[in-house]
Scaffold this motif. Structure first.
Motif, PDB file in Angstrom:
ATOM      1  N   GLU A  56      54.811 -83.427  54.783  1.00  0.00           N
ATOM      2  CA  GLU A  56      54.631 -82.052  55.266  1.00  0.00           C
ATOM      3  C   GLU A  56      53.419 -81.417  54.608  1.00  0.00           C
ATOM      4  N   THR A  57      52.725 -80.624  55.395  1.00  0.00           N
ATOM      5  CA  THR A  57      51.627 -79.830  54.871  1.00  0.00           C
ATOM      6  C   THR A  57      52.202 -78.479  54.465  1.00  0.00           C
ATOM      7  N   ILE A  64      54.317 -66.342  56.285  1.00  0.00           N
ATOM      8  CA  ILE A  64      55.540 -65.539  56.457  1.00  0.00           C
ATOM      9  C   ILE A  64      55.207 -64.045  56.574  1.00  0.00           C
TER      10      ILE A  64
ATOM     11  N   VAL B  30      62.362 -68.615  59.268  1.00  0.00           N
ATOM     12  CA  VAL B  30      60.910 -68.867  59.152  1.00  0.00           C
ATOM     13  C   VAL B  30      60.619 -69.530  57.808  1.00  0.00           C
ATOM     14  N   ARG B  31      61.248 -68.997  56.744  1.00  0.00           N
ATOM     15  CA  ARG B  31      61.031 -69.548  55.401  1.00  0.00           C
ATOM     16  C   ARG B  31      61.451 -71.033  55.366  1.00  0.00           C
ATOM     17  N   GLN B  34      58.882 -73.096  57.921  1.00  0.00           N
ATOM     18  CA  GLN B  34      57.446 -72.816  57.968  1.00  0.00           C
ATOM     19  C   GLN B  34      56.595 -74.072  57.774  1.00  0.00           C
ATOM     20  N   HIS B  35      57.005 -74.930  56.823  1.00  0.00           N
ATOM     21  CA  HIS B  35      56.154 -76.089  56.510  1.00  0.00           C
ATOM     22  C   HIS B  35      56.139 -77.105  57.657  1.00  0.00           C
ATOM     23  N   GLU B  36      57.309 -77.367  58.239  1.00  0.00           N
ATOM     24  CA  GLU B  36      57.325 -78.363  59.322  1.00  0.00           C
ATOM     25  C   GLU B  36      56.624 -77.834  60.563  1.00  0.00           C
TER      26      GLU B  36
END
Lengths: 120, 192
Positions: A56-57, A64, B30-31, B34-36
């Motif tokens: 994952e990046t 957010i 979202v938290r 978010q990364h994926e």
């Protein structure tokens, strides 16, 4: 490299395994070292690509807050029928208005009853 | 509902609360994702700044649509579909913008935006495979990423990209062949 090798090389990028090449070509790969090497490269490629699903990046820290800002802007800008927050507020407001109407109607009835009672 | 309270909830509870308009629950989703979502966006558009915009827009679209999320797929799967669609909307928008000659002059090349010299890239886009992927044309990269990294079927890919199943197969074939030639060229046969 013979004609079958050429066909195997043409078709390997589009298949997920040597078996998908079909009987004759798959059988050819079993006996041809060059085609086995080529099939191994594509197998390696698919495995490495599949392995990327575990990497994952890290999202930027600004993601957010930017999403929250966009949503809050939408909630304050979009028409009422698309606004979830306002929709809930509208439901509450309509309930309050209904209650107010009911209370007013009740008052009118009570006043009317009192007047009719006094007239009698 | 406060952020501290929603942090304890399971995903289906968060989805349920968010679909009723709970912003704190949605923020927690979202938290958690978010990364994926950002990773998928980076892989689709091969540009970190654009990927930020795609990820942001994807979450906003999800917020708008979460009331219609039926829960028959995982939330992450649903987010992946939204992200892919958003990436393609941005691609089309970028193509239209690029028609303006002034924008063409000042637009950074994709490959440059991913060069390791600029730092900060993760395993998703660095290394020989990442570089080979980001060098592919977008139409090929999106298909091979969705098929071989995210294991989408040809039918799903065709539906989401607005192409035929045959076209999806042809693009996959071309993408894999191109990656194979890049990774195992005569020059770097040993290094791949």
């Amino acid at each position: 490299m013979n004609a079958r090798c050429t066909v195997v090389r043409m078709r390997l990028p589009g298949v997920d395994s040597v078996d998908d090449l079909g009987g004759r070509l798959a059988a050819h790969v079993e006996t041809c070292l060059r085609c086995q090497a080529e099939a191994a490269r594509y197998r390696n490629l698919r495995r490495r690509l599949g392995g990327l699903s575990r990497d994952e990046t890290s999202a930027p820290q600004s993601l957010i807050p930017s999403v929250i800002t966009r949503i809050e802007l939408e909630e304050s800008d979009v028409p009422a029928d698309r606004r979830v927050g306002l929709r809930r507020a509208a439901v509450a407001a309509s309930a309050a208005a209904g209650a107010a109407v009911a209370a007013t109607a009740g008052t009118i009835i009570v006043v009317g009853l009192r007047r009719s009672h006094n007239a009698a | 509902m406060t952020q501290r309270e929603v942090e304890r909830f399971e995903e289906d509870q968060l989805v349920s609360l968010a679909s009723q308009g709970d912003q704190a629950a949605f923020t927690e989703l979202v938290r958690n994702h978010q990364h994926e979502v950002y990773t998928l966006a980076v892989r689709m558009v091969a540009d970190r700044e654009l990927a930020h915009d795609v990820a942001q827009e994807s979450f906003v679209r999800a917020w708008r649509a979460i009331g219609r999320f039926r829960g028959d797929a995982k939330f992450s799967t649903w987010m992946h579909r939204i992200t892919v669609n958003t990436a393609f909307t941005h691609r089309d928008r970028r193509k239209r913008t690029a028609a303006d000659p002034l924008d063409v002059v000042y637009r950074e090349p994709e490959s440059e935006s991913l060069s390791p010299e600029r730092g900060g890239e993760s395993a998703a886009i660095r290394g020989p495979l990442g570089e080979a992927l980001s060098a592919l044309p977008e139409s090929l990269r999106s298909v091979v990423v969705l098929k071989d990294v995210y294991e989408w079927s040809h039918v799903e890919i065709a539906e989401h990209l607005g192409i035929t199943v045959t076209a999806a197969k042809v693009r996959l074939h071309r993408a894999r062949k191109s990656l194979r030639l890049t990774l195992w060229s005569h020059r770097n046969e040993e290094g791949a």
